[in-house]
Write an enzyme that holds these catalytic residues in place. Structure first.
Site, PDB file in Angstrom:
ATOM      1  N   ARG A 171       1.038  -1.133   0.113  1.00  0.00           N
ATOM      2  CA  ARG A 171      -0.259  -0.218  -0.008  1.00  0.00           C
ATOM      3  C   ARG A 171       0.669   1.407   0.205  1.00  0.00           C
ATOM      4  NH1 ARG A 171      -1.796   1.509   6.062  1.00  0.00           N
ATOM      5  NH2 ARG A 171      -0.617  -0.180   6.818  1.00  0.00           N
ATOM      6  N   SER A 210      -4.788   5.289   5.291  1.00  0.00           N
ATOM      7  CA  SER A 210      -4.552   3.465   5.621  1.00  0.00           C
ATOM      8  C   SER A 210      -4.403   3.734   4.549  1.00  0.00           C
ATOM      9  CB  SER A 210      -6.125   3.486   6.195  1.00  0.00           C
ATOM     10  OG  SER A 210      -6.618   3.574   7.336  1.00  0.00           O
ATOM     11  N   GLU A 235     -18.455   4.039  -0.316  1.00  0.00           N
ATOM     12  CA  GLU A 235     -17.733   3.050  -1.510  1.00  0.00           C
ATOM     13  C   GLU A 235     -18.442   2.868  -2.499  1.00  0.00           C
ATOM     14  OE1 GLU A 235     -18.555   2.249   1.674  1.00  0.00           O
ATOM     15  OE2 GLU A 235     -16.381   2.664   2.626  1.00  0.00           O
ATOM     16  N   PHE A 250     -14.437  -3.724   1.430  1.00  0.00           N
ATOM     17  CA  PHE A 250     -15.426  -2.113   1.160  1.00  0.00           C
ATOM     18  C   PHE A 250     -15.516  -2.512  -0.633  1.00  0.00           C
ATOM     19  CE2 PHE A 250     -13.612  -1.376   5.265  1.00  0.00           C
ATOM     20  CZ  PHE A 250     -14.520  -1.877   5.920  1.00  0.00           C
ATOM     21  N   HIS A 309      -5.284  -3.867   2.090  1.00  0.00           N
ATOM     22  CA  HIS A 309      -5.540  -3.849   3.278  1.00  0.00           C
ATOM     23  C   HIS A 309      -6.548  -5.400   3.444  1.00  0.00           C
ATOM     24  CE1 HIS A 309      -4.984   0.129   5.317  1.00  0.00           C
ATOM     25  NE2 HIS A 309      -4.892  -0.811   6.421  1.00  0.00           N
ATOM     26  N   ASP A 333      -7.562  -5.758  12.969  1.00  0.00           N
ATOM     27  CA  ASP A 333      -8.916  -5.456  13.174  1.00  0.00           C
ATOM     28  C   ASP A 333      -9.878  -6.937  12.721  1.00  0.00           C
ATOM     29  OD1 ASP A 333      -9.123  -2.752  13.432  1.00  0.00           O
ATOM     30  OD2 ASP A 333      -8.791  -2.543  11.002  1.00  0.00           O
ATOM     31  N   ARG A 371      -1.764  -4.297   3.398  1.00  0.00           N
ATOM     32  CA  ARG A 371      -1.387  -3.744   5.076  1.00  0.00           C
ATOM     33  C   ARG A 371       0.541  -3.730   5.637  1.00  0.00           C
ATOM     34  NH1 ARG A 371      -2.137  -4.196  10.873  1.00  0.00           N
ATOM     35  NH2 ARG A 371      -2.463  -1.781  11.728  1.00  0.00           N
TER      36      ARG A 371
END
Lengths: 285, 308
Positions: free
Chosen positions: B7, B33, B54, B79, B105, B113, B163
């Site tokens: 990322r 992020s 989204e 998402f 992610h 998470d 991530r």
């Protein structure tokens, strides 16, 4: 509005309504009710408002139109054909396997279609993207869209409404084709989206309520939208199935094709209307 | 050697290649992020936050692309590929619009998470969409070149990003070719076909196997679709056993794509290693890889079992 102009729009809308009936009849499927209710809005947009050129359908500076209620493709195709984007004689290929006139519009197949639609709620959000692009590029083209009143039950419509207000897209005009009916019945019975105007006001839009069959009111709303610093929502009260007596106000005609007898009756009613309009035009001229 | 998350490499690549005025970057309240904020620092006038919406972001991306923009739309993979799947399908893939969905992610290594934010189905879903190109890079340089290639391709692209910081697999002289797999270690006894950060894990597994006298080839499949059929068939012919390794559900991802190619072109024994039809868990990335059987040692053990 000048009377001759109004009569001319009326005449074009009646021709479009005849095409709608024949498209759906020849396909033996499709959506006549909502196509007929939004025909006057489409007529005013394409014949008295939008900067579009059938000879140059991809002109980067053209105004854009997104039929968010994509199932009313018969109305859009009839309008585009009458405007000269493609031959009116192709309309009877609607929904047939080798035709470019899909059940719901495809931007890659049909000259003059600016966005592929059909999945409700998505069209208005893509229109927001187009309006944002005009702002980024400092271009003066405007973006128009028609939403169904049932369609606004989709949450995505409100995400798009929020974004349009947030980015101050005053180059965007969304009509709500407010005929009060959706496939399963009255909008207030199925999933009440009321109060529609108040909701758009609350989302930061300039809201204008009109009669969706009155050309002068449609045109005035389009002019008023140009003076707003917000996106404009035109809540256009109209009649599902408008122009065909037995289809008017009956949600049963949302997505059903007429049989031969019904088709003939609808066409004869619209022909009678057309003759009336032409007589009036002759009188005025 | 330092570790860099794909990322981060994505954010840097956007800033590096983003001078083109047509490039527009959208984010859904996750720009710190997803690292699109790296682009925003250089080109703030072409970065737009769409808020936590989204589905709307994908359609707005489509509208922008219809006017000639090259649009990058970023959020977490779950998402993008799943919440906004139908918008991607109908408003981006169907009209073949120039939108690059760069989803961060992905996989279990999101970490603490937990399952709601760990996307382990995106490769399967995105590669099922007509007109979509799917890329899953493994390290910094491969990500950088994948973003450049995505920018140069006219059409929808899904890029799967992670991530977690990862070690470099490729050197500075690495040549990225869309649709071409890369042999990162030669071998004759079997081929480990991996994607994303499982390439690093597979290289380590190959080292463990070497100690036991098993010479494993390792192939990095960065382009999941269109997949490199020729290389897969060549490996099957030359090494026999094919072992696919992915940080993704076992159904429909890299393993599925490889099996589709081999079943039609060169049927051979395949062992698929991935998340075995389970949701993830909260935990540190290393603990999660261990729990779901995706460490180098576990991969090596599974290869040995498959060879016997």
């Amino acid at each position: 509005m000048d009377k001759l102009k109004m009569l001319d729009l009326q005449k074009k809308a009646t021709i479009i309504r005849k095409h709608i009936i024949d498209e759906v009849f020849s396909a033996n499927s499709g959506h006549p009710g909502g196509s007929l209710s939004c025909a006057d809005i489409l007529t005013t947009l394409y014949f008295d408002e939008m900067r579009v050129d059938p000879k140059n359908p991809k002109d980067p500076n053209r105004d854009r139109f997104v039929l968010s209620k994509g199932h009313c493709a018969p109305a859009l195709y009839a309008t585009l054909a009458l405007k000269g984007f493609f031959p009116e004689s192709d309309l009877n290929t609607f929904r047939k396997v080798d035709s470019y006139l899909e059940g719901h519009p495809n931007m890659d197949y049909v000259p003059g279609v600016d966005m592929s639609t059909g999945s409700l709620g998505q069209g208005i959000a893509t229109a927001v993207g187009m309006a944002l692009a005009a702002k980024i590029d400092k271009k003066d083209y405007r973006v128009y869209s028609i939403l169904g009143d049932g369609e606004i039950e989709e949450g995505l419509v409100w995400e798009a409404a929020m974004a349009a207000a947030h980015y101050k897209l005053n180059n965007l005009v969304a009509f709500v084709d407010y005929n009060g009916l959706q496939i399963d019945g009255n909008i207030t019975d199925v999933m009440n989206p009321e109060p529609i105007a108040d909701k758009f006001v609350a989302f930061g839009w300039n809201v204008i309520a009109i009669n969706g069959h009155n050309y002068a009111e449609i045109k005035d709303a389009l002019e008023a939208a140009k003076k707003s610093d917000k996106p404009t929502c035109v809540v256009a009260r109209d009649i599902k199935g408008k122009g065909v007596s037995f289809m008017e106000g009956d949600y049963g005609w949302h997505g059903k094709a007429p049989n031969q007898e019904q088709r003939d009756q609808a066409i004869s009613e619209l022909d009678a209307k057309l003759a009336e309009i032409e007589a009036e035009i002759a009188k005025e001229a | 050697m330092g570790k860099v998350a794909t990322r981060e490499a994505y954010g840097s690549a956007l800033a590096q290649y983003g001078a083109d005025e047509r490039v527009i970057v959208l984010d859904a309240d996750l720009s710190k992020s997803t690292k699109t904020d790296t682009f925003k620092k250089v080109y703030p006038e072409r970065h737009f936050n769409m808020g936590i919406a989204e589905a709307d972001m994908m359609c707005i991306a489509a509208g922008l692309a219809s006017t000639g923009k090259i649009v990058f739309a970023s959020t977490f993979a779950i998402f993008a590929a799943e919440r906004a799947c139908e918008q991607i399908r109908n408003s981006i893939c169907y009209p073949k619009l120039n939108v690059k969905i760069c989803a961060t992610h992905a996989g279990l290594t999101v970490g603490e998470d937990g399952a709601s934010h760990q996307c382990i189905e995106d490769l399967a879903i995105m590669r099922a969409l007509p007109n979509m190109t799917v890329i899953s890079p493994c390290d910094e340089i491969e990500t950088n070149l994948a973003i450049k290639a995505a920018m140069e391709l006219d059409g929808p692209v899904y890029v799967r990003l992670g991530r977690l910081g990862v070690e470099a697999v490729h050197g500075e002289d690495f040549k990225f070719e869309l649709g071409k797999g890369v042999v990162v270690k030669e071998g004759t006894d079997l081929t480990l076909v991996a994607t994303g950060l499982m390439v690093q894990e597979s290289l380590k597994a190959a080292a463990i196997l070497a100690d036991k006298g098993i010479n494993a080839r390792v192939v990095d499949i960065h382009t999941i679709k269109p997949i490199d059929k020729d290389l897969l068939v060549k490996c099957a012919k030359e090494t026999g056993l094919i072992v696919t390794v992915e940080e993704h559900n076992i159904a429909g991802g890299l393993g599925g794509a490889v099996c589709e190619v081999l079943a039609e072109n060169y049927p051979c024994k395949v062992k698929m290693i991935g998340v075995e039809e389970k949701f993830g868990k909260s935990g540190v990335p290393a603990a999660l890889l261990e729990k779901y059987g995706l460490t180098a040692q576990q991969i090596a053990d599974k290869v040995i079992a498959a060879k016997n």
